[in-house]
Motif scaffolding. Structure first.
Motif, mmCIF file in Angstrom:
data_model
loop_
_atom_site.group_PDB
_atom_site.id
_atom_site.type_symbol
_atom_site.label_atom_id
_atom_site.label_comp_id
_atom_site.label_asym_id
_atom_site.label_seq_id
_atom_site.Cartn_x
_atom_site.Cartn_y
_atom_site.Cartn_z
ATOM 1 N N MET A 1 1.168 -1.471 0.644
ATOM 2 C CA MET A 1 0.037 0.593 0.235
ATOM 3 C C MET A 1 0.652 1.301 -0.015
ATOM 4 N N PRO A 2 0.693 2.012 -1.230
ATOM 5 C CA PRO A 2 1.419 3.442 -0.534
ATOM 6 C C PRO A 2 1.478 3.790 0.891
ATOM 7 N N HIS A 3 2.323 4.709 1.129
ATOM 8 C CA HIS A 3 2.635 5.016 2.978
ATOM 9 C C HIS A 3 3.317 6.209 2.346
ATOM 10 N N PHE A 4 1.936 7.611 2.442
ATOM 11 C CA PHE A 4 2.465 8.957 1.580
ATOM 12 C C PHE A 4 3.470 9.247 3.886
ATOM 13 N N ASP A 5 3.972 10.252 3.187
ATOM 14 C CA ASP A 5 4.820 11.506 3.625
ATOM 15 C C ASP A 5 4.363 12.840 2.952
ATOM 16 N N HIS A 6 4.415 13.928 3.974
ATOM 17 C CA HIS A 6 4.201 14.930 3.622
ATOM 18 C C HIS A 6 4.644 15.604 2.368
ATOM 19 N N VAL A 7 6.339 14.965 1.916
ATOM 20 C CA VAL A 7 6.268 14.973 0.660
ATOM 21 C C VAL A 7 5.851 14.328 -0.440
ATOM 22 N N THR A 8 5.993 13.514 -0.235
ATOM 23 C CA THR A 8 4.904 12.397 -1.523
ATOM 24 C C THR A 8 3.522 12.527 -1.803
ATOM 25 N N ALA A 9 3.341 13.448 -0.079
ATOM 26 C CA ALA A 9 1.398 13.929 -0.318
ATOM 27 C C ALA A 9 1.404 15.129 -1.299
ATOM 28 N N GLN A 10 2.006 15.912 -1.357
ATOM 29 C CA GLN A 10 2.299 17.771 -1.825
ATOM 30 C C GLN A 10 2.278 16.840 -3.147
ATOM 31 N N ILE A 11 3.172 15.727 -3.646
ATOM 32 C CA ILE A 11 3.832 15.797 -5.141
ATOM 33 C C ILE A 11 2.273 15.579 -5.613
ATOM 34 N N LYS A 12 1.256 13.905 -4.479
ATOM 35 C CA LYS A 12 -0.223 13.455 -5.216
ATOM 36 C C LYS A 12 -0.842 14.627 -5.846
ATOM 37 N N VAL A 13 -0.923 15.743 -4.697
ATOM 38 C CA VAL A 13 -1.678 16.874 -4.784
ATOM 39 C C VAL A 13 -1.502 18.260 -5.975
ATOM 40 N N GLN A 14 0.274 18.047 -6.083
ATOM 41 C CA GLN A 14 0.765 18.659 -7.091
ATOM 42 C C GLN A 14 0.183 18.127 -8.810
ATOM 43 N N MET A 15 0.794 16.336 -9.248
ATOM 44 C CA MET A 15 0.177 15.995 -9.804
ATOM 45 C C MET A 15 -1.155 15.923 -10.139
ATOM 46 N N ALA A 16 -2.299 15.658 -8.855
ATOM 47 C CA ALA A 16 -3.724 15.921 -9.538
ATOM 48 C C ALA A 16 -3.949 17.465 -10.254
ATOM 49 N N GLU A 17 -3.178 17.801 -9.384
ATOM 50 C CA GLU A 17 -4.073 19.719 -10.189
ATOM 51 C C GLU A 17 -3.503 20.094 -11.176
ATOM 52 N N ASP A 18 -2.056 19.702 -11.327
ATOM 53 C CA ASP A 18 -1.693 19.997 -12.808
ATOM 54 C C ASP A 18 -2.548 19.155 -14.426
ATOM 55 N N ALA A 19 -2.895 17.204 -13.978
ATOM 56 C CA ALA A 19 -3.659 16.825 -14.292
ATOM 57 C C ALA A 19 -4.956 17.154 -14.938
ATOM 58 N N TRP A 20 -6.021 17.955 -13.798
ATOM 59 C CA TRP A 20 -6.988 18.465 -13.368
ATOM 60 C C TRP A 20 -7.212 19.909 -14.586
ATOM 61 N N ASN A 21 -5.920 20.234 -14.515
ATOM 62 C CA ASN A 21 -6.173 21.991 -15.462
ATOM 63 C C ASN A 21 -5.669 21.413 -16.504
ATOM 64 N N SER A 22 -4.912 19.954 -16.940
ATOM 65 C CA SER A 22 -4.868 20.078 -18.251
ATOM 66 C C SER A 22 -6.133 20.400 -19.497
ATOM 67 N N ARG A 23 -7.758 19.482 -18.377
ATOM 68 C CA ARG A 23 -8.387 19.661 -19.241
ATOM 69 C C ARG A 23 -8.503 18.326 -19.987
ATOM 70 N N ASP A 24 -8.320 17.289 -20.292
ATOM 71 C CA ASP A 24 -8.108 15.870 -20.861
ATOM 72 C C ASP A 24 -8.501 15.175 -19.911
ATOM 73 N N PRO A 25 -10.365 14.716 -20.306
ATOM 74 C CA PRO A 25 -10.735 13.425 -19.676
ATOM 75 C C PRO A 25 -10.135 12.581 -19.712
ATOM 76 N N ALA A 26 -9.794 12.084 -20.943
ATOM 77 C CA ALA A 26 -8.388 10.668 -20.716
ATOM 78 C C ALA A 26 -7.050 10.238 -20.206
ATOM 79 N N ARG A 27 -6.549 11.254 -20.322
ATOM 80 C CA ARG A 27 -5.268 12.328 -18.816
ATOM 81 C C ARG A 27 -5.256 11.915 -17.607
ATOM 82 N N VAL A 28 -6.823 12.292 -17.397
ATOM 83 C CA VAL A 28 -7.467 12.233 -15.826
ATOM 84 C C VAL A 28 -8.140 10.747 -15.510
ATOM 85 N N ALA A 29 -8.542 10.483 -16.189
ATOM 86 C CA ALA A 29 -9.360 9.059 -15.892
ATOM 87 C C ALA A 29 -7.533 8.172 -15.762
ATOM 88 N N LEU A 30 -6.748 8.302 -16.615
ATOM 89 C CA LEU A 30 -5.725 7.234 -16.187
ATOM 90 C C LEU A 30 -5.125 7.280 -14.437
#
Length: 136
Positions: A1-30
């Motif tokens: 299982m993933p075990h997040f620390d502060h750094v990896t959680a921040q990275i995951k949040v930024q990756m999600a923000e970037d993907a959603w701002n692409s407005r590319d449904p296929a990219r986000v769904a992956l």
């Protein structure tokens, strides 16, 4: 299982923000497991196909969508975020949507569950405060 620390959680949040701002449904769904379960407002979705169809409808309606996510909390395989995003409809009415999301991740680090509570506030264009980040 993933075990997040502060750094990896921040990275995951930024990756999600970037993907959603692409407005590319296929990219986000992956970023989600093939059988991922969502609650988005009062809508319940299951699987990448439903997620992609939902996002296609969403971004057809929510024009010039721009999102910011902020890490709220994390533990083991879960992350909680708060977010704000702005968009306008086809009549030119601007909105700020804001809320919270709870994410749960599968062992392969794809999101298997997303629960989102969202509120909308009508704003004027001059009240906007969220704009695309400069490209680097």
């Amino acid at each position: 299982m993933p075990h997040f620390d502060h750094v990896t959680a921040q990275i995951k949040v930024q990756m999600a923000e970037d993907a959603w701002n692409s407005r590319d449904p296929a990219r986000v769904a992956l970023a989600y497991t093939p059988d991922s379960v969502w609650r988005n407002r009062s809508e319940f979705l299951k699987g990448r196909n439903e997620i992609e169809a939902f996002l296609t409808r969403k971004w057809a309606k929510e024009q010039d969508y721009c999102l910011r996510k902020e890490l709220w909390a994390f533990t083991d395989n879960r992350i909680s975020v708060r977010f704000d995003y702005e968009w306008h409809d086809d009549q030119g009415q601007w909105y700020r949507s804001y809320g919270n999301e709870q994410w749960e991740f599968a062992p392969n680090c794809l999101m298997q569950r997303r629960e989102a509570s969202i509120n909308d506030l009508a704003i004027t264009e001059t009240e906007r405060r969220i704009y695309p980040r400069p490209s680097t």
